[in-house]
Design a protein around this motif. Structure first.
Motif, PDB file in Angstrom:
ATOM      1  N   HIS A  36       0.767  -1.263   0.100  1.00 55.58           N
ATOM      2  CA  HIS A  36       0.115  -0.073   0.192  1.00 55.58           C
ATOM      3  C   HIS A  36       0.825   1.248   0.028  1.00 55.58           C
ATOM      4  CE1 HIS A  36      -3.558   2.618   0.871  1.00 55.58           C
ATOM      5  NE2 HIS A  36      -2.581   3.303   2.047  1.00 55.58           N
ATOM      6  N   GLU A  37       1.945   1.191   0.770  1.00 57.73           N
ATOM      7  CA  GLU A  37       2.963   2.247   0.588  1.00 57.73           C
ATOM      8  C   GLU A  37       3.434   2.613  -0.493  1.00 57.73           C
ATOM      9  OE1 GLU A  37       5.662   3.663   4.284  1.00 57.73           O
ATOM     10  OE2 GLU A  37       6.647   2.399   3.202  1.00 57.73           O
ATOM     11  N   ALA A  38       3.516   1.519  -1.278  1.00 60.34           N
ATOM     12  CA  ALA A  38       4.410   1.595  -2.445  1.00 60.34           C
ATOM     13  C   ALA A  38       3.383   2.063  -3.464  1.00 60.34           C
ATOM     14  CB  ALA A  38       5.048   0.316  -2.900  1.00 60.34           C
ATOM     15  N   GLY A  39       2.130   2.256  -3.274  1.00 62.68           N
ATOM     16  CA  GLY A  39       1.315   2.741  -4.297  1.00 62.68           C
ATOM     17  C   GLY A  39       0.399   1.619  -4.862  1.00 62.68           C
ATOM     18  N   GLN A  40       0.504   0.391  -4.385  1.00 58.89           N
ATOM     19  CA  GLN A  40      -0.186  -0.760  -5.209  1.00 58.89           C
ATOM     20  C   GLN A  40      -1.720  -0.631  -4.629  1.00 58.89           C
ATOM     21  OE1 GLN A  40       1.419  -3.840  -6.978  1.00 58.89           O
ATOM     22  NE2 GLN A  40       2.638  -1.845  -7.518  1.00 58.89           N
ATOM     23  N   VAL A 156      -4.228  -1.889   8.779  1.00 55.65           N
ATOM     24  CA  VAL A 156      -4.937  -2.136   7.421  1.00 55.65           C
ATOM     25  C   VAL A 156      -6.504  -1.947   7.229  1.00 55.65           C
ATOM     26  CG1 VAL A 156      -5.688  -4.336   6.374  1.00 55.65           C
ATOM     27  CG2 VAL A 156      -3.503  -4.454   7.319  1.00 55.65           C
ATOM     28  N   GLU A 157      -7.188  -1.679   8.415  1.00 60.34           N
ATOM     29  CA  GLU A 157      -8.371  -1.409   8.391  1.00 60.34           C
ATOM     30  C   GLU A 157      -8.428   0.105   8.203  1.00 60.34           C
ATOM     31  OE1 GLU A 157     -10.310  -3.121  11.481  1.00 60.34           O
ATOM     32  OE2 GLU A 157     -10.685  -5.004  10.488  1.00 60.34           O
ATOM     33  N   ALA A 158      -7.588   0.886   8.872  1.00 57.31           N
ATOM     34  CA  ALA A 158      -7.465   2.211   8.925  1.00 57.31           C
ATOM     35  C   ALA A 158      -7.158   2.917   7.532  1.00 57.31           C
ATOM     36  CB  ALA A 158      -6.577   2.768  10.044  1.00 57.31           C
ATOM     37  N   LEU A 159      -6.471   2.165   6.902  1.00 56.28           N
ATOM     38  CA  LEU A 159      -5.977   2.477   5.771  1.00 56.28           C
ATOM     39  C   LEU A 159      -6.746   2.121   4.356  1.00 56.28           C
ATOM     40  CD1 LEU A 159      -2.093   1.743   6.342  1.00 56.28           C
ATOM     41  CD2 LEU A 159      -3.212   4.080   6.036  1.00 56.28           C
ATOM     42  N   ASP A 160      -7.723   1.390   4.967  1.00 53.32           N
ATOM     43  CA  ASP A 160      -8.625   0.896   3.699  1.00 53.32           C
ATOM     44  C   ASP A 160      -8.236   0.169   2.818  1.00 53.32           C
ATOM     45  OD1 ASP A 160     -10.782   2.138   5.006  1.00 53.32           O
ATOM     46  OD2 ASP A 160     -10.240   4.260   3.749  1.00 53.32           O
ATOM     47  N   ILE A 161      -7.416  -0.783   3.563  1.00 55.20           N
ATOM     48  CA  ILE A 161      -6.633  -1.895   2.591  1.00 55.20           C
ATOM     49  C   ILE A 161      -7.823  -2.914   2.433  1.00 55.20           C
ATOM     50  CG2 ILE A 161      -4.851  -3.370   2.390  1.00 55.20           C
ATOM     51  CD1 ILE A 161      -3.254  -1.519   3.852  1.00 55.20           C
ATOM     52  N   GLY A 449       8.022 -10.206   4.303  1.00 53.64           N
ATOM     53  CA  GLY A 449       6.864  -9.705   4.115  1.00 53.64           C
ATOM     54  C   GLY A 449       6.886  -8.113   3.621  1.00 53.64           C
ATOM     55  N   PHE A 450       7.823  -7.489   4.246  1.00 47.66           N
ATOM     56  CA  PHE A 450       8.095  -5.939   3.958  1.00 47.66           C
ATOM     57  C   PHE A 450       8.885  -6.020   2.499  1.00 47.66           C
ATOM     58  CE2 PHE A 450      11.305  -2.397   4.105  1.00 47.66           C
ATOM     59  CZ  PHE A 450      10.162  -1.384   4.425  1.00 47.66           C
ATOM     60  N   ILE A 451       9.686  -6.857   2.253  1.00 44.26           N
ATOM     61  CA  ILE A 451      10.509  -6.874   1.252  1.00 44.26           C
ATOM     62  C   ILE A 451       9.428  -7.260   0.083  1.00 44.26           C
ATOM     63  CG2 ILE A 451      12.199  -8.256  -0.151  1.00 44.26           C
ATOM     64  CD1 ILE A 451      13.868  -8.335   2.348  1.00 44.26           C
ATOM     65  N   ALA A 452       8.841  -8.314   0.046  1.00 46.97           N
ATOM     66  CA  ALA A 452       7.917  -8.768  -1.187  1.00 46.97           C
ATOM     67  C   ALA A 452       6.812  -7.385  -1.215  1.00 46.97           C
ATOM     68  CB  ALA A 452       7.004  -9.875  -0.552  1.00 46.97           C
ATOM     69  N   GLY A 453       6.375  -6.996   0.002  1.00 47.60           N
ATOM     70  CA  GLY A 453       5.053  -5.904  -0.251  1.00 47.60           C
ATOM     71  C   GLY A 453       5.656  -4.584  -1.164  1.00 47.60           C
ATOM     72  N   HIS A 454       7.095  -4.342  -0.904  1.00 53.86           N
ATOM     73  CA  HIS A 454       7.538  -3.145  -1.744  1.00 53.86           C
ATOM     74  C   HIS A 454       8.024  -3.543  -3.042  1.00 53.86           C
ATOM     75  CE1 HIS A 454       7.571   0.244   1.069  1.00 53.86           C
ATOM     76  NE2 HIS A 454       7.891  -0.547   2.005  1.00 53.86           N
ATOM     77  N   GLY A 455       7.941  -4.763  -3.311  1.00 45.97           N
ATOM     78  CA  GLY A 455       8.097  -5.346  -4.738  1.00 45.97           C
ATOM     79  C   GLY A 455       9.572  -4.981  -4.951  1.00 45.97           C
TER      80      GLY A 455
END
Length: 455
Positions: A36-40, A156-161, A449-455
């Motif tokens: 989400h932080e990476a704009g995905q 996760v819920e606060a950021l509407d993911i 998880g952090f590494i994969a999430g940022h892609g």
């Protein structure tokens, strides 16, 4: 549930997202926050009605080096030292690049979760964990994995993911090295198909699949399963069907200090702070300083697969910072008495043997089992908990590129868009149980998880 399988992609998907994450434990939710932080455009799916996973059954402690929390406690630590500790415990059986990546990433992830997402981490400063040369365990106030899961879910819920529960992935769609999406089973018996540009497997290991446990780690298949029943090994099954590399499938984290029959984890601080384990004959049977993972096999090898952890009120005071220990006290698992004679009567242990086991502990020195002692001697009032050995989670899994968390292929290279993290990926605990360094499970979860999430 049908066996997980792999098929060519359908002509169309009901829904398409950029990043699809399978599994909403700590690993999946950290991956979701990072993506989400990476704009995905992210979709997180979970098989259970609410996110829990193995994380919720743990103490929720994450090891990290060089953090501001350590600096505040005047603890000098570095990722390089952390990496050396990991490799020393695992007898240098790990991929050194993977160890280095996790050791470097852990500190920034802890501070990111604290500063960006408001998780109130603090450092455990009042006791040491076996194998760690510095105090580097970070946890939330109750030292509870449940608190960690709930805090991540709140973010996760606060950021509407989008997080959709009661959806178990049963099929992956792939063409060569490219993953196109997944098929999900819905409780009413229907199915849904989700297409994606990136697919992250965060569905943990296979400890809940007794056939796979017997195949890969038969020495522990009679242990209590203390992980999450949803850990059925889908990531391994899919990976093998796709032609993915796997590594160290015989590696696992055990624990030899689970209250019996209460099924409550008793913190290993009861041992590291000067406690011992005795069998039903009242005799010590091994060097408890080796670690709690090895303790599972050691305890299970005793008569009835049972042992007693013996400690005192001073140690109980330290253990009480853990919610699990307080629960054990409230449920009557912790037995107390002012004298060893009284404790022996209450536990059914032979008084003479129990006395000898404690009397044989040297004031300062090394005992017959090779354990070195430098802590205060056990003193009244005394405490005891009946414990057994348990399997917590598997540590082997899909082999990933340390820089990206992309899954590697047996044919060479990595998949274009398939990632694995946490228990779905091979961790850094070597090939068996003795290589597990405290916190390795959540270390792999949050860093990969952090590494994969940022892609």
């Amino acid at each position: 549930m049908a066996a997980p399988d792999v098929c060519p992609p359908p002509e169309a998907f009901e829904l398409t997202v950029e990043t699809l994450i399978i599994g909403a434990g700590a690993c999946g939710m950290v991956a979701a926050l990072a993506a989400h932080e990476a704009g995905q455009d992210v979709l997180l799916i979970e098989a259970d009605a609410v996110p829990t996973g193995s994380t919720a059954l743990s103490a929720g402690l994450i090891p990290a080096a060089g953090t501001k929390f350590q600096a505040s406690a005047q603890i000098d630590d570095t990722p390089a030292l952390f990496a050396r500790d990991i490799q020393a415990k695992a007898h240098d059986e790990n991929d050194a690049d993977l160890v280095d990546a996790m050791a470097r990433t852990a500190g920034p992830v802890i501070e990111w979760l604290a500063d960006t997402h408001g998780l109130p981490f603090s450092l455990v400063t009042d006791f040491d964990y076996p194998g760690h040369s510095r105090r580097r365990m970070h946890g939330l106030p109750t030292r509870s994995g449940r608190e960690l899961i709930d805090a991540l879910r709140a973010r996760v819920e606060a950021l509407d993911i989008p997080l959709i529960c009661n959806r178990r992935a049963t099929r992956l769609f792939a063409a060569g090295s490219h993953l196109s999406g997944a098929q999900l089973a819905v409780p009413d018996g229907s199915i849904e198909t989700i297409g994606c540009d990136r697919l992250i497997l965060a569905c943990n290991g296979f400890g809940g699949n007794r056939a796979m446990v017997s195949k890969h780690m038969s020495e522990i298949d009679n242990a209590v399963w203390f992980g999450h029943d949803g850990n059925r090994g889908e990531a391994i099954t899919w990976g093998e069907a796709l032609g993915a590399k796997t590594r160290h499938l015989g590696a696992y984290q055990g624990h030899g200090n689970v209250a019996h029959p209460h099924g409550i984890l008793i913190t290993w601080a009861t041992v590291t702070e000067g406690g011992i384990q005795v069998n039903t004959d009242g005799a010590r049977f091994w060097n408890e300083a080796q670690g709690y993972s090895e303790a599972a096999r050691a305890v299970l090898s005793q008569p009835g697969g049972i042992a007693w952890v013996i400690f005192d009120a001073r140690i109980a005071g330290i253990a009480r910072q853990f919610e699990d220990f307080k629960n054990a006290e409230s449920q009557g698992a912790v037995i107390r008495d002012e004298t060893l004679v009284g404790l022996a009567e209450k536990t059914g242990l032979p008084t003479g043997a129990l006395r000898r086991s404690i009397a044989d502990i040297p004031a300062n020195g090394t005992d017959a089992f090779g354990r070195t002692w430098h802590l205060p001697a056990l003193a009244p009032p005394f405490c005891a908990v009946k414990v057994t050995g348990a399997l917590f989670h598997t540590q082997g899994g899909l082999e990933v590129d340390p820089a990206t968390a992309k899954v590697r292929m047996t044919s060479g290279g990595a998949f274009e868009n398939l990632y694995a993290a946490g228990g779905a990926a091979c961790g850094v605990s070597g090939s068996g149980d003795s290589g597990y360094l405290s916190g390795n499970g959540l270390l792999a979860a949050v860093t990969l998880g952090f590494i994969a999430g940022h892609g």
